[in-house]
Design a protein around this motif. Structure first.
Motif, PDB file in Angstrom:
ATOM      1  N   PHE A  18      40.550  34.993  50.243  1.00  0.00           N
ATOM      2  CA  PHE A  18      39.400  34.117  50.021  1.00  0.00           C
ATOM      3  C   PHE A  18      39.329  33.012  51.080  1.00  0.00           C
ATOM      4  O   PHE A  18      38.245  32.651  51.525  1.00  0.00           O
ATOM      5  CB  PHE A  18      39.452  33.519  48.617  1.00  0.00           C
ATOM      6  CG  PHE A  18      38.879  34.417  47.557  1.00  0.00           C
ATOM      7  CD1 PHE A  18      37.768  34.037  46.835  1.00  0.00           C
ATOM      8  CD2 PHE A  18      39.455  35.655  47.283  1.00  0.00           C
ATOM      9  CE1 PHE A  18      37.234  34.862  45.851  1.00  0.00           C
ATOM     10  CE2 PHE A  18      38.938  36.486  46.310  1.00  0.00           C
ATOM     11  CZ  PHE A  18      37.825  36.096  45.594  1.00  0.00           C
ATOM     12  N   TYR A  25      36.817  26.986  51.290  1.00  0.00           N
ATOM     13  CA  TYR A  25      37.423  27.528  50.074  1.00  0.00           C
ATOM     14  C   TYR A  25      38.609  26.662  49.650  1.00  0.00           C
ATOM     15  O   TYR A  25      39.404  26.230  50.469  1.00  0.00           O
ATOM     16  CB  TYR A  25      37.895  28.963  50.303  1.00  0.00           C
ATOM     17  CG  TYR A  25      38.651  29.526  49.141  1.00  0.00           C
ATOM     18  CD1 TYR A  25      37.984  29.938  47.998  1.00  0.00           C
ATOM     19  CD2 TYR A  25      40.034  29.618  49.164  1.00  0.00           C
ATOM     20  CE1 TYR A  25      38.679  30.432  46.906  1.00  0.00           C
ATOM     21  CE2 TYR A  25      40.732  30.123  48.078  1.00  0.00           C
ATOM     22  CZ  TYR A  25      40.052  30.523  46.961  1.00  0.00           C
ATOM     23  OH  TYR A  25      40.743  31.007  45.883  1.00  0.00           O
ATOM     24  N   ASP A  66      32.583  37.438  42.769  1.00  0.00           N
ATOM     25  CA  ASP A  66      33.592  37.174  43.804  1.00  0.00           C
ATOM     26  C   ASP A  66      33.738  38.324  44.801  1.00  0.00           C
ATOM     27  O   ASP A  66      34.842  38.617  45.265  1.00  0.00           O
ATOM     28  CB  ASP A  66      34.962  36.877  43.182  1.00  0.00           C
ATOM     29  CG  ASP A  66      34.981  35.635  42.329  1.00  0.00           C
ATOM     30  OD1 ASP A  66      34.193  34.716  42.629  1.00  0.00           O
ATOM     31  OD2 ASP A  66      35.780  35.562  41.391  1.00  0.00           O
ATOM     32  N   THR A  68      34.328  39.866  47.954  1.00  0.00           N
ATOM     33  CA  THR A  68      34.952  39.238  49.122  1.00  0.00           C
ATOM     34  C   THR A  68      35.536  40.336  50.018  1.00  0.00           C
ATOM     35  O   THR A  68      36.258  41.214  49.540  1.00  0.00           O
ATOM     36  CB  THR A  68      36.069  38.276  48.694  1.00  0.00           C
ATOM     37  OG1 THR A  68      35.511  37.294  47.828  1.00  0.00           O
ATOM     38  CG2 THR A  68      36.690  37.591  49.882  1.00  0.00           C
TER      39      THR A  68
END
Length: 74
Positions: A18, A25, A66, A68
């Motif tokens: 992330f 982040y 999410d 990613t």
């Protein structure tokens, strides 16, 4: 590439992915994944390069959170 359904994974690996994928982040705990329907991790050999969390009401609706992917693999 290998895809694994809800594998054992630690916070450090997910936070690393992330951090490289999202500007500004802030590392966090991923304990909430225990309550998800499932999540998918994508690996290139042993490197985590992608992630998606799938949640559901257990009946009719499910959606992705999410999503990613490592910038190197986009």
């Amino acid at each position: 590439m290998t895809f694994k359904r809800s594998p054992d994974i630690d916070n450090d690996k997910l936070n690393e992915l992330f951090s490289e994928s999202w500007e500004k982040y802030t590392p966090r705990s991923f304990e909430y994944l225990n309550k998800s329907l499932l999540y998918i991790c994508c690996y290139e050999e042993n490197d985590l390069i992608g992630f998606v969390n799938i949640i559901s009401d257990g009946y009719l609706h499910a959606f992705l959170l999410d999503v990613t992917v490592s910038p190197k693999y986009r």
